[in-house]
Scaffold this motif. Structure first.
Motif: not given
Lengths: 176, 409
Positions: A92, A95, A98-99, B157, B191-192, B223
């Motif tokens: 994983s 975030r 990743y972007r 999210p 996460d996210y 996020k």
């Protein structure tokens, strides 16, 4: 603009543990370097200097979960890209990393098992849209998450900036 | 269907009646913040070929990572940003001596309002959820896109709700609470996802303490993170991915320490053991505010920093600096042997003003303890509350405030 390849072939340079943070990828002391190409000189400098020294163009970095956690520093993604990394395959990704990777045109592939089924030096064939990774050396195949069409569009454009550049050039500077 | 705070804000910003987790929306951005990496953003923006930023009044630029400039290279990037800011008519610009750490300045100058979508080229932008904003970190290239278009795509999210009740024990603070939570959920535990904090223990906290929770939620991958505000809250029927209940008094018996080299490597202080400390850092966007200096001053008053230890104090902003000075906290800290750095990120990003040598140990009120974060790859950073940082500076080893020798008048 050359279209980015959607099936990548190359060798695994390193297999890394979970929580590889952006300070490990690119130390904070070099954040005032804003030439993207030059960021490559400090890739993994503190924790894994050997990776940068031995990296061949197009090689893969494979990692366990939460790759790129921590800071939003884009230099982490640009250092990987301009050092010549072909793609990062991780269980994983954090975030923001990743972007950043996709926005810079660096393929970031989610594969929950890659770090268990790959060893340094293995040759891989990575199908970005098909969601398959073939470990040619070990003769086995495993699944990855196919990249989102939006991500493919950005990769094929060479990243977000070339994508927007083209968009505004054709629209003659018009905003949406 | 009821919506969480994150869903409500993203629905409004994307002109939809409702949104659900995993939907992709294009949201209008209300505020776009950058620090020194505005130079990277600037370069990418100029490459796009759009002559003007979408709305100069919605862009805020605050220098904090390297102030005053520590090198000619940094001075050159600062200069380039100053020229860009002037050319684009960006008036919300906080130069050296006018601001401090971006998250503190953004908050204290009133740029953030409940319900806003805030993006910042800094991961700790989640801090502004303490004021009811959907606030999140993005990279420099993505920010260049925001400067051009004023909008950004988001995956909606799912939300983790964390309800905290009970009374904190003496010397236990918001920092201990959030470290405890990160230790339980892990570095990728949110996460996210968005995080909503609520409950009586949260509602009785100061704004500064709520900022600690939203700020450090980033270290479990969040996020966005929210603490309660009167203006916007979740619907009663909001759907959560997970609800966590914490009793502050029962679950957090002693100060929490994040040990090297991961913020989720959290142990109660007594489990860390004997640890000589060479440097103690009190500052950062996490814990560099007036209430942090108040508690530190209370602990060091009449005492001296241990001979083996350096105590580095960094006010989060000019405003915090002046207020802490006015209240006498800086005088007390300096009398004990502390050095006061100028407002900014200081050694937290490993650039200057307190870099560690190989083999050195630092106890710090900052937010990251990664390998080489504050200097040598062979140094160690232990993250702790301001109270533990102050007590450790006096003891010369990791210490609970209650373990200090009494002050003799």
């Amino acid at each position: 603009m050359p279209e980015a390849k959607l099936v990548l072939r190359g060798c695994v340079r390193a297999v890394l543990p979970e929580n590889i943070d952006t300070d490990i990828i690119y130390p904070g002391r070099y954040l005032n370097i804003t030439d993207r190409e030059k960021t490559a000189e400090h890739l993994f400098e503190l924790a894994y200097p050997g990776i940068r020294a031995e990296l061949q163009p197009g090689e893969f970095i494979v990692a366990a979960a939460n790759f790129g956690c921590g800071s939003s520093r884009e230099q982490a993604a640009s250092a990987l890209k301009y050092a010549g990394v072909g793609a990062v395959l991780a269980a994983s990704f954090a975030r923001i990393f990743y972007r950043n990777a996709i926005n810079l045109g660096l393929p970031a592939v989610v594969s929950p098992v890659a770090f268990k089924l790959c060893a340094p030096g293995d040759e891989l064939e990575v199908d970005l849209t098909g969601g398959r990774v073939r470990n040619v050396t070990q003769g086995r195949e495993f699944a990855s998450a196919p990249l989102d069409p939006r991500a493919i569009e950005l990769l094929q454009a060479g990243g977000l900036i070339p994508y927007l550049k083209r968009k505004y050039a054709t629209a003659q500077g018009a905003r949406p | 269907m009821g919506m969480t705070i994150a869903e409500k804000i993203l629905a409004r910003a994307s002109s939809r009646a409702s949104v659900r987790p995993d939907e992709i929306v294009v949201a209008n951005v209300d505020l776009a913040m950058s620090h020194e990496n505005a130079d990277l953003v600037r370069k990418s923006f100029l490459e796009i070929g759009v002559p003007r930023v979408w709305d100069p009044s919605k862009i805020v630029i605050i220098f904090d990572h390297r102030i005053p400039a520590e090198s000619e290279k940094t001075a050159t990037t600062h200069k380039a940003v100053r020229e860009f800011v002037a050319a684009q008519g960006i008036t919300n610009f906080y130069d050296v001596g006018r601001g401090g750490i971006c998250h503190q300045v953004l908050a204290e100058r009133g740029h953030v309002k409940p319900g806003m979508v805030v993006v910042g080229t800094d991961s700790h932008t989640t801090t502004h959820g303490a004021f009811g904003a959907f606030a999140t970190g993005i990279g420099a290239t993505e920010m260049a896109g925001v400067w051009a278009e004023g909008a950004l795509w988001f995956k909606v999210p799912s939300t983790i709700r964390i309800e905290v009740t009970g009374e904190f024990r003496p010397w236990i603070s918001a920092k201990d609470l959030i470290l405890h939570i990160i230790g339980r959920l892990g570095a990728a535990g949110a996460d996210y996802r968005a995080v909503e904090f609520d409950g009586s223990a949260i509602r009785s906290m100061t704004a500064a303490s709520r900022m600690v929770l939203a700020n450090l939620s980033m270290e479990m991958g969040a996020k966005a993170a929210f603490t309660p505000v009167p203006e916007i809250g979740p619907d009663p029927a909001a759907v959560y991915e997970r609800v966590l209940h914490i009793d502050a008094g029962r679950d957090i018996a002693e100060p929490q320490i994040a040990c090297p080299h991961s913020v989720d490597n959290v142990k109660p202080l007594s489990a860390v053991g004997e640890l000589p400390v060479h440097q103690a850092v009190l500052g950062s966007c996490t814990n560099g505010r007036v209430e942090d200096f108040e508690i530190a001053a209370r602990i060091v008053a009449g005492r001296e920093v241990h001979p083996r230890t350096r105590l580095i104090v960094i006010p989060a902003s000019q405003q915090v600096y002046r207020e802490a000075m006015r209240l006498g906290y800086l005088e007390t800290l300096m009398a004990a042997g502390a050095i006061i750095n100028p407002p900014g990120c200081g050694p937290c990003v490993g650039v200057h003003q307190g870099i560690l040598a190989a083999g050195e140990v630092c106890v710090s009120s900052t937010n990251r303890n990664f390998i080489g974060r504050m200097g040598s790859k062979d140094s160690s950073v232990y993250l702790a509350s301001p109270a533990v940082v102050a007590a450790s500076a006096i003891a010369g080893r990791l210490a609970h405030p209650e373990a200090l020798e009494p002050v003799h008048a």
